[in-house]
Design a protein around this motif. Structure first.
Motif, PDB file in Angstrom:
ATOM      1  N   GLY A  92     -13.148 -40.208 -32.630  1.00 52.40           N
ATOM      2  CA  GLY A  92     -13.857 -40.622 -33.692  1.00 52.40           C
ATOM      3  C   GLY A  92     -13.103 -40.564 -34.960  1.00 52.40           C
ATOM      4  N   VAL A  93     -11.925 -41.456 -34.635  1.00 54.73           N
ATOM      5  CA  VAL A  93     -10.834 -41.720 -35.773  1.00 54.73           C
ATOM      6  C   VAL A  93     -11.438 -42.605 -37.209  1.00 54.73           C
ATOM      7  CG1 VAL A  93      -9.155 -40.733 -34.665  1.00 54.73           C
ATOM      8  CG2 VAL A  93      -9.543 -43.132 -34.873  1.00 54.73           C
ATOM      9  N   SER A  94     -12.371 -43.472 -36.426  1.00 50.14           N
ATOM     10  CA  SER A  94     -12.728 -44.682 -37.495  1.00 50.14           C
ATOM     11  C   SER A  94     -14.310 -44.543 -37.998  1.00 50.14           C
ATOM     12  CB  SER A  94     -12.591 -45.847 -36.806  1.00 50.14           C
ATOM     13  OG  SER A  94     -13.349 -46.122 -35.791  1.00 50.14           O
ATOM     14  N   ARG A  95     -14.351 -45.151 -39.056  1.00 47.37           N
ATOM     15  CA  ARG A  95     -15.941 -45.354 -39.561  1.00 47.37           C
ATOM     16  C   ARG A  95     -16.051 -46.914 -39.563  1.00 47.37           C
ATOM     17  NH1 ARG A  95     -18.192 -41.914 -44.456  1.00 47.37           N
ATOM     18  NH2 ARG A  95     -17.634 -40.381 -43.079  1.00 47.37           N
ATOM     19  N   GLY A  96     -16.494 -47.571 -38.538  1.00 47.49           N
ATOM     20  CA  GLY A  96     -16.558 -48.850 -38.558  1.00 47.49           C
ATOM     21  C   GLY A  96     -15.119 -49.378 -38.287  1.00 47.49           C
ATOM     22  N   ARG A  97     -14.571 -50.293 -39.333  1.00 43.50           N
ATOM     23  CA  ARG A  97     -13.196 -50.680 -39.100  1.00 43.50           C
ATOM     24  C   ARG A  97     -12.144 -50.007 -40.123  1.00 43.50           C
ATOM     25  NH1 ARG A  97     -11.973 -51.585 -35.179  1.00 43.50           N
ATOM     26  NH2 ARG A  97     -10.019 -52.983 -35.799  1.00 43.50           N
ATOM     27  N   SER A  98     -12.666 -48.888 -40.772  1.00 37.80           N
ATOM     28  CA  SER A  98     -11.959 -47.917 -41.513  1.00 37.80           C
ATOM     29  C   SER A  98     -11.676 -46.630 -41.147  1.00 37.80           C
ATOM     30  CB  SER A  98     -12.699 -47.967 -42.965  1.00 37.80           C
ATOM     31  OG  SER A  98     -12.943 -49.401 -43.419  1.00 37.80           O
ATOM     32  N   TRP A  99     -10.710 -45.882 -41.843  1.00 34.58           N
ATOM     33  CA  TRP A  99     -10.586 -44.477 -41.524  1.00 34.58           C
ATOM     34  C   TRP A  99     -11.641 -43.642 -41.538  1.00 34.58           C
ATOM     35  CZ3 TRP A  99      -6.987 -42.557 -38.461  1.00 34.58           C
ATOM     36  CH2 TRP A  99      -5.638 -43.432 -38.076  1.00 34.58           C
ATOM     37  N   GLU A 100     -11.895 -42.655 -40.774  1.00 34.22           N
ATOM     38  CA  GLU A 100     -12.743 -41.646 -41.215  1.00 34.22           C
ATOM     39  C   GLU A 100     -12.086 -40.943 -42.115  1.00 34.22           C
ATOM     40  OE1 GLU A 100     -16.041 -39.243 -41.224  1.00 34.22           O
ATOM     41  OE2 GLU A 100     -15.848 -40.939 -39.729  1.00 34.22           O
ATOM     42  N   PRO A 101     -12.630 -40.666 -43.253  1.00 38.44           N
ATOM     43  CA  PRO A 101     -11.511 -40.011 -44.303  1.00 38.44           C
ATOM     44  C   PRO A 101     -11.077 -38.660 -44.134  1.00 38.44           C
ATOM     45  CG  PRO A 101     -13.927 -40.944 -45.399  1.00 38.44           C
ATOM     46  CD  PRO A 101     -13.796 -40.858 -43.875  1.00 38.44           C
ATOM     47  N   SER A 102     -11.419 -37.898 -43.307  1.00 37.41           N
ATOM     48  CA  SER A 102     -10.987 -36.597 -43.157  1.00 37.41           C
ATOM     49  C   SER A 102      -9.918 -36.885 -41.952  1.00 37.41           C
ATOM     50  CB  SER A 102     -11.845 -35.529 -42.628  1.00 37.41           C
ATOM     51  OG  SER A 102     -12.508 -35.939 -41.476  1.00 37.41           O
ATOM     52  N   ILE A 103      -9.962 -37.926 -41.128  1.00 34.59           N
ATOM     53  CA  ILE A 103      -9.014 -37.990 -40.169  1.00 34.59           C
ATOM     54  C   ILE A 103      -7.746 -38.552 -40.408  1.00 34.59           C
ATOM     55  CG2 ILE A 103      -8.513 -39.104 -37.949  1.00 34.59           C
ATOM     56  CD1 ILE A 103     -10.502 -36.879 -37.698  1.00 34.59           C
TER      57      ILE A 103
END
Length: 554
Positions: free
Chosen positions: A143-154
Motif C-alpha cells: 500500500g505504498v501509493s495513493r493513486g500515482r503518488s506516494w502515500e505520504p507516510s511511506i
C-alpha cells in the motif's frame, strides 16, 4: 554484494561486542523479522543469547544476570519504549543498536533517561531491510501509493530502508530513475538528500567505476506479478505464501502438528539452497533422490549395537540423521502440497494460457483459451481474474477485444466489481513498450525453444527487468527514459548495480538477477522492492469477492 551476509555480520558484531555471558536480544516487530530471516534461533543460542524479547512487551521480568542487546528501528515509538526501559532497567547492562540513522536529540533523550548508567554502547548498524536472498531484499511494505503518488507516510520509510541497504553494502551510488514515474523521481531525490546530508556516512573508498542505483516503478511491468512462476521459491510464495522464510501449512489436509509451520531458508537448508531456482519438474526428481539418499542412511530397525564403537557411531550420526529426516519430511510435504494445488487448480493449463497472453500475439487463440478456462468450474476465481487481467493488459486496444464479455464471465463466477488493470499498468501509464509486436523470426525461435523441453512452455516470459538490465550493462539504456539525477553520468560499463522497484519485486525478477550475476563477469547486481509479490500481495483476498483492482494495486 551480498545483503544476507551484510545483515549477518551486523548481528554477529552486536553479539560479540557485548562480550561473554548470558544475553537477551531485545527487538521490535520489524527487527525481529530482519534477524529471523538470516539467523535461526538455535544459531543465536550458540552465541549465548538465551532469551528473545520485544521492546513493547509489558510482561518482561527483571533479569539482572542478563546483558541486553537492543536491536531496534529508530522510530519515535521505539525511542520512547527505550527511554522507559532505561528509567527502570530490567537487565544489568544495555548494548543499543539502531538499524538506521538516529537523531542527536533522540540520543540526548536516551542519555538523560540513563540515570543508572546501564548503557554500555550506542551504535548505528544499517540492517533496516529484509535480506530475502543474497541478491534480493525487501522492505515488507504494501500500500505504498495513493493513486500515482506516494502515500505520504511511506516515502520516508522507503528512503530509510533503501539508504540502509546502500550503507550496509558500503556504496555511494550515482542514481538513475524511471522518468515516466513521478514516484521514482521523488524517491531518487529523497535518497540524494540523505546522501548529501549524511555525507560522512557515505565516505567510502572510491572505486574506479562508481556504483549505480536504478529506481524503477512496478507500473512499467504489471504483467510479471500476474504470472504463475515455476521455480521452487516462486511457487512456494505464489501458492502457499512465504513470509519471512516461513510457510503456514496449517490448512493442508492431514498435516502433522510439527509441520503446520515450516521454515525455508537457503542459509540453513542445503536442499532448498540447491533447488531455489530449479523448475518444478526438476524439484520432483531431486525430492526422489533426497528420499532415496535418506533411505540409505536411515538406521536399520535391527541395527546391531554390540560394541561401544557401534553405539558411539550411532550417537555421532544421530543428529545428522535427525536433521536429514526433518529436511525430507519438510520438503516432501511442501512439494506434495504444491502438486496437489497444481492439479486441483489445473495450473499447468492455466499457466500455458498465461504465457500465451504474455508472449504471443494470436488474439483469436487467446480469446478462445481464456473463455474456455473461465467456463471451467475447476479454475479458481483468482486464476480466472488473473487471466482476464492479463488479457486486458495484452489486448486493451485490440479492435476485436472481448473484454466486456470476459467480465461478464467473471460476474458469473462471483467477481462483482469491474476495475480494470489497465488503470494501473496500461499503455497510457507505462513508460516503456512492455508488449512488443512479435515478428516471424521471434516466433520461430520461441517455437524451437519450446521444443527443447516441456518446462519451457511455462517459462517463455522474461520480465521487462531483464531487457532493462541488459541495456544498462551494455551502455544502451536511454537517458531520455532513465535519466541520471544530477549532471554526472557513467562513462564505463557499470559493475555494482542496485535495482529498486517501487511497488514490489518478484521471484521471477530475482531469478533474472541471479542468472545475470552468473553469466556477466565483473557485474554484481542486487535487487530490492517495497515488497515481494505474489498474486495476493495487496490484501488477504476474500474467496467470495475478488476485484481486479485489489489484485494489482500497490
Amino acid at each position: 554484494m551480498n545483503v544476507t551476509l551484510a545483515v549477518k555480520q551486523y548481528i554477529s558484531k552486536m553479539i560479540e561486542s557485548s562480550g561473554p555471558g548470558m544475553k537477551v536480544l531485545l527487538m521490535d516487530k520489524e527487527t525481529t523479522s530482519i534477524v529471523s530471516v538470516v539467523y535461526t534461533q538455535s544459531e543465536i543460542l550458540q552465541k549465548e543469547v538465551y532469551l528473545f524479547e520485544r521492546i513493547d512487551s509489558q510482561n518482561r521480568d527483571n533479569m539482572k544476570h542478563l546483558k541486553a542487546i537492543c536491536f531496534l528501528r529508530p522510530s519515535k515509538e521505539n525511542v520512547e519504549h527505550l527511554i522507559q526501559e532505561l528509567r527502570r532497567p530490567k537487565y544489568s547492562v544495555y548494548f543499543i543498536y539502531f538499524s538506521n540513522v538516529i537523531s542527536k536529540s533522540e540520543i540526548k533523550a536516551l542519555a538523560e533517561a540513563d540515570e543508572q548508567e546501564v548503557v554500555a554502547e550506542v551504535q548505528e548498524y544499517y540492517g533496516d531491510f529484509i535480506a530475502v536472498n543474497p541478491h534480493l531484499f525487501s522492505l515488507n511494505l504494501q500500500g505504498v501509493s495513493r493513486g500515482r503518488s506516494w502515500e505520504p507516510s511511506i516515502l520516508p520509510r522507503v528512503t530509510q530502508g533503501l539508504t540502509s541497504v546502500l550503507l550496509a553494502l558500503k556504496k555511494c551510488p550515482m542514481i538513475r530513475y524511471q522518468l515516466s514515474s513521478d514516484m521514482s523521481k521523488r524517491l531518487a531525490e529523497s535518497i540524494k538528500q540523505i546522501i548529501t546530508k549524511e555525507y560522512e556516512l557515505f565516505d567510502f573508498r572510491k572505486t574506479e567505476v562508481p556504483p549505480l542505483l536504478l529506481i524503477l516503478d512496478r507500473s512499467d511491468d504489471a504483467i510479471t506479478p500476474l504470472l504463475n512462476q515455476w521455480t521452487y521459491q516462486a511457487m512456494v510464495h505464489e501458492l502457499l505464501g512465504l513470509n519471512n522464510n516461513r510457510i503456514d501449512l496449517s490448512g493442508v489436509p492431514g498435516i502433522s502438528k510439527d509441520l503446520r509451520e515450516v521454515v525455508l531458508s537457503a542459509e540453513n537448508d542445503e536442499f532448498y539452497a540447491n533447488n531455489l531456482y530449479l523448475n518444478f519438474g526438476e524439484i520432483g526428481t531431486n525430492i526422489k533422490n533426497l528420499m532415496e539418499d535418506f533411505q540409505k542412511k536411515k538406521p536399520k530397525d535391527k541395527q546391531k549395537l554390540e560394541s561401544i564403537s557401534d553405539m558411539k557411531a550411532f550417537v555421532d550420526n544421530y543428529p545428522q540423521f535427525k536433521k536429514m529426516s526433518g529436511t525430507v519430511s519438510k520438503h516432501v510435504t511442501v512439494v506434495g502440497e504444491l502438486s496437489r494445488l497444481v492439479s486441483e487448480r489445473q495450473l499447468m493449463e492455466v499457466s500455458e494460457v498465461e504465457q500465451e497472453l504474455a508472449c504471443q500475439s494470436d488474439h483469436s487463440s487467446a480469446q478462445q483459451n481464456v473463455r474456455r478456462l473461465l467456463q471451467n468450474p475447476r479454475v479458481s476465481e483468482i486464476d480466472a481474474v488473473r487471466l482476464v487481467m492479463l488479457y486486458a493488459l495484452r489486448y486493451e486496444k485490440h479492435s476485436s477485444s472481448i473484454l466486456p464479455s470476459l467480465l461478464e464471465e467473471l460476474n458469473r463466477k462471483g467477481v462483482s466489481e469491474r476495475h480494470l488493470v489497465v488503470e494501473y499498468g496500461g499503455k497510457r501509464i507505462r513508460g516503456s513498450d512492455l508488449i512488443a509486436p512479435t515478428d516471424a523470426v521471434a516466433i520461430t525461435k520461441q517455437f524451437f525453444k519450446g521444443l527443447k523441453g516441456v518446462e519451457n512452455v511455462y517459462a517463455q516470459h522474461q520480465p521487462l527487468l531483464h531487457d532493462t538490465l541488459d541495456q544498462l550493462i551494455k551502455g544502451r539504456l536511454k537517458d531520455s527514459q532513465f535519466p541520471y539525477l544530477g549532471p554526472s553520468s557513467l562513462r564505463d560499463r557499470p559493475q555494482d548495480i542496485i535495482v529498486f522497484i517501487i511497488g514490489g519485486a518478484t521471484y521471477e525478477e530475482a531469478l533474472t538477477v541471479y542468472n545475470l550475476n552468473r553469466t556477466m563477469p565483473g557485474v554484481r547486481i542486487v535487487l530490492g522492492g517495497t515488497t515481494i509479490h505474489n498474486t495476493k500481495s495487496k490484501d488477504a483476498l476474500n474467496s467470495s469477492k475478488v476485484t481486479v483492482k485489489t489484485l494489482i494495486m500497490l
